[in-house]
Every structure is written in structure tokens, then in C-alpha cells.
Design an enzyme around this catalytic site. Structure first.
Site, PDB file in Angstrom:
ATOM      1  N   SER A 177       0.813  -1.209   0.000  1.00 10.98           N
ATOM      2  CA  SER A 177       0.000   0.000   0.000  1.00 10.98           C
ATOM      3  C   SER A 177       0.849   1.262   0.000  1.00 10.98           C
ATOM      4  O   SER A 177       0.307   2.370  -0.023  1.00 10.98           O
ATOM      5  CB  SER A 177      -0.916   0.008   1.233  1.00 10.98           C
ATOM      6  OG  SER A 177      -0.162  -0.151   2.422  1.00 10.98           O
ATOM      7  N   HIS A 188      -2.661  -3.039  -5.816  1.00  3.77           N
ATOM      8  CA  HIS A 188      -3.039  -2.707  -4.442  1.00  3.77           C
ATOM      9  C   HIS A 188      -4.548  -2.818  -4.285  1.00  3.77           C
ATOM     10  O   HIS A 188      -5.308  -1.958  -4.730  1.00  3.77           O
ATOM     11  CB  HIS A 188      -2.566  -1.288  -4.099  1.00  3.77           C
ATOM     12  CG  HIS A 188      -2.980  -0.857  -2.728  1.00  3.77           C
ATOM     13  ND1 HIS A 188      -3.299   0.445  -2.421  1.00  3.77           N
ATOM     14  CD2 HIS A 188      -3.143  -1.565  -1.566  1.00  3.77           C
ATOM     15  CE1 HIS A 188      -3.632   0.525  -1.143  1.00  3.77           C
ATOM     16  NE2 HIS A 188      -3.545  -0.678  -0.612  1.00  3.77           N
ATOM     17  N   GLU A 212      -5.582  -0.436  -7.234  1.00  2.14           N
ATOM     18  CA  GLU A 212      -4.623   0.491  -7.836  1.00  2.14           C
ATOM     19  C   GLU A 212      -3.579  -0.322  -8.594  1.00  2.14           C
ATOM     20  O   GLU A 212      -2.958  -1.229  -8.026  1.00  2.14           O
ATOM     21  CB  GLU A 212      -3.915   1.326  -6.768  1.00  2.14           C
ATOM     22  CG  GLU A 212      -4.792   2.362  -6.112  1.00  2.14           C
ATOM     23  CD  GLU A 212      -4.042   3.156  -5.053  1.00  2.14           C
ATOM     24  OE1 GLU A 212      -4.030   4.398  -5.151  1.00  2.14           O
ATOM     25  OE2 GLU A 212      -3.480   2.551  -4.119  1.00  2.14           O
ATOM     26  N   ASN A 223      -3.568   6.253  -0.676  1.00  2.00           N
ATOM     27  CA  ASN A 223      -2.942   6.476   0.630  1.00  2.00           C
ATOM     28  C   ASN A 223      -2.189   7.800   0.716  1.00  2.00           C
ATOM     29  O   ASN A 223      -2.037   8.356   1.812  1.00  2.00           O
ATOM     30  CB  ASN A 223      -2.025   5.312   0.989  1.00  2.00           C
ATOM     31  CG  ASN A 223      -2.811   4.154   1.564  1.00  2.00           C
ATOM     32  OD1 ASN A 223      -3.780   4.354   2.291  1.00  2.00           O
ATOM     33  ND2 ASN A 223      -2.418   2.941   1.227  1.00  2.00           N
TER      34      ASN A 223
END
Length: 287
Positions: free
Chosen positions: A122, A143, A155, A194
Site C-alpha cells: 500500500s 493494491h 490500484e 494512501n
């Protein structure tokens, strides 16, 4: 032209590895899951079964399909059992040294020269993992989000070494086979989600740490004032304080900006084993 991905490997049998493995098996793929040690293999099998049983109980998996899906899942403690896989997803904790070691080993054991070697990281830049192999062109980030069975997004992250066709194959597998929605991110720590989410979560921790507001009021404010489905501190508890801390460390290492620095309160709670839901206690009590 590359053959369709039918044989999938997963390294790691935690929440993310289990979720990805079950999703692949439910979509007709043969899946080999590598657990951390021989002692955890039976626990890994049980975790996979329980995941499928929960899906069946909720009507998301026909009861008659449960055994057929289980038959497509196997658990081992030997990375060499991934030799015949066409796609391998690494889903171990956010530890750069551990991930580098795994990719170095996968490079040796996965026999298909066109296999996709993917990471569910991540936060860690993919190129750091790609450099642990002699086939950096085939390393990509995939991800997924927790819980994998519910969250629609993945992702796709290509490093400077990743071939476009490998990125496209990974994206096609995620969307066409697994039914996910994909966004493509540049190879920077935290990627898209993130890099935006972690500063928000850390700000909530700092607000609590300063005594400005209670955990309950912070979360209630975002629930009722902004319409978020979950408050930031409850979300940290669900993700895991250790995971949030590791992602924050990776972001701060990359960008050197204060908004990414883990607050002392977060660090002390991690030191104390207060990791959120998985430990029974974080910013809220789950005992």
C-alpha cells in the site's frame, strides 16, 4: 501473445492474501497460497474455508459451489510450489526487507518467464521490489483494499521498469476476471489513495493527541458533518495502527513532509500492541 492467467499464487495468508485468493478461486482460477511456516498451513486453510462459508451464509456464494471453490485452493509453506503460476501476488506485511527477500526468491522459483510478479503493497515504491529480481519488467503493483471481497477498487502501479503490456495484463485480470474497478498510479510511495488518505488519518490522531476533541466527537463529526461511512479513528483501527504507521513512514521517507510524519501517540500505541480491531483495542475498545 501471453496466455490467459489460470494459475495464481499468493504469498501471505492474512486478510489481504486470503481475500485475494478466495476472489480468484471464486472466479475459476487455481490458487496456491503460501503461508509463513508449516505450523500456519492448517490455520490458513481454515481461514480460507471460513471466508467462503461467510460468503455462502450471506447468499453471495451458492452453497453448492463452496466445495468446488475450495478444491481450487491449496495452502503450502513452500514458495517452490508457485513454480507453475502465471501471476503471483505478494501480500505480506509492509516490511521492505521482507518483501525484497520474497521477490528475490520468486524470481528464482517462478518458471514462466512471462509471469506477472505483483505486490499488494500500500505504500512501498514498486521499483524497489522490481530491483530484487532479474525481471523488473514483469513486476507491478496491484493494491487491493480491505475487505477485498467488498471494496471495488484496485490500484495498478507500474514502475519505470514495468513493461506496458504487463501493466495492461494486470489491469485486465483485475477488471475482467475479478470484476474490480482499476485506477493507474505513478510509482510513488502511497500511490493515489494512501497519499491522500494517510495525512487525513494522521491529522485525526494529532487532534486527539492535542486534547482538542475526543475520539468519539472526531469520528462523529466526520460521519455526520461530512457524510463519511466511517470516522477516521475507527478507520485507523480497522486498517491496523501498525499498517497506518508503516505507510506513514514510507510516505515521510519519500516526501520528507511533516504531514506524513506519524504522531507520537500513534507510535506509542503501536509500541504497546494497541493495533486496533485485530488486537482488540486501538482508539476504541473491541474487547
Amino acid at each position: 501473445m501471453s496466455a490467459p492467467v489460470e494459475r495464481v499464487g499468493v504469498v501471505g495468508c492474512g486478510a489481504m492474501g486470503t481475500g485475494f485468493a478466495v476472489l480468484c478461486a471464486r472466479n475459476g482460477r487455481t490458487v496456491t497460497v503460501v503461508s509463513s511456516s508449516p505450523a500456519t498451513v492448517s490455520r490458513g486453510r481454515q481461514r480460507l474455508r471460513e471466508s467462503l462459508e461467510r460468503a455462502a451464509a450471506k447468499g453471495k456464494l451458492p452453497a453448492g459451489d463452496l466445495d468446488a471453490v475450495l478444491d481450487r485452493l491449496s495452502v503450502t509453506a513452500d514458495l517452490a510450489d508457485l513454480a507453475g503460476c502465471q501471476l503471483v501476488l505478494e501480500a505480506v506485511p509492509e516490511d521492505l526487507d521482507l518483501k525484497i527477500e520474497i521477490f528475490s526468491q520468486l524470481d528464482k522459483v517462478v518458471q514462466d518467464p512471462d509471469a506477472i510478479l505483483a505486490s499488494n503493497t500500500s505504500s512501498i515504491p514498486i521499483i524497489r521490489l522490481a530491483r530484487a529480481t532479474a525481471r523488473g519488467s514483469h513486476v507491478v503493483g496491484m493494491h487491493f483494499f480491505n475487505p477485498v471481497s467488498v471494496m471495488p477498487l484496485v490500484e495498478i502501479v507500474a514502475s519505470l521498469l514495468t513493461e506496458d503490456r504487463i501493466r495492461d495484463r494486470a489491469q485486465e485480470f483485475a477488471t475482467t476476471v475479478l470484476g474490480k474497478e482499476a485506477i493507474v498510479s505513478g510509482d510513488r510511495a502511497g500511490f493515489v489513495v494512501n497519499a491522500l488518505l494517510i495525512p487525513y488519518l494522521l491529522s485525526a490522531v494529532r487532534m486527539l493527541e492535542s486534547g482538542f476533541a475526543t475520539a468519539e466527537d472526531i469520528d462523529h463529526g466526520m460521519l455526520r458533518g461530512c457524510g463519511h461511512p466511517m470516522g477516521p479513528l475507527a478507520l485507523v483501527d480497522m486498517i491496523g495502527l501498525d499498517t497506518v504507521g508503516a505507510v506513514a513512514d514510507a510516505l515521510f521517507d519519500e516526501f520528507k513532509q511533516p504531514l506524513y510524519a506519524p504522531p507520537p501517540l500513534l507510535s506509542r500505541m503501536i509500541d504497546g500492541g494497541m493495533l486496533g480491531r485485530k488486537s482488540g483495542r486501538g482508539f476504541f475498545d473491541y474487547s
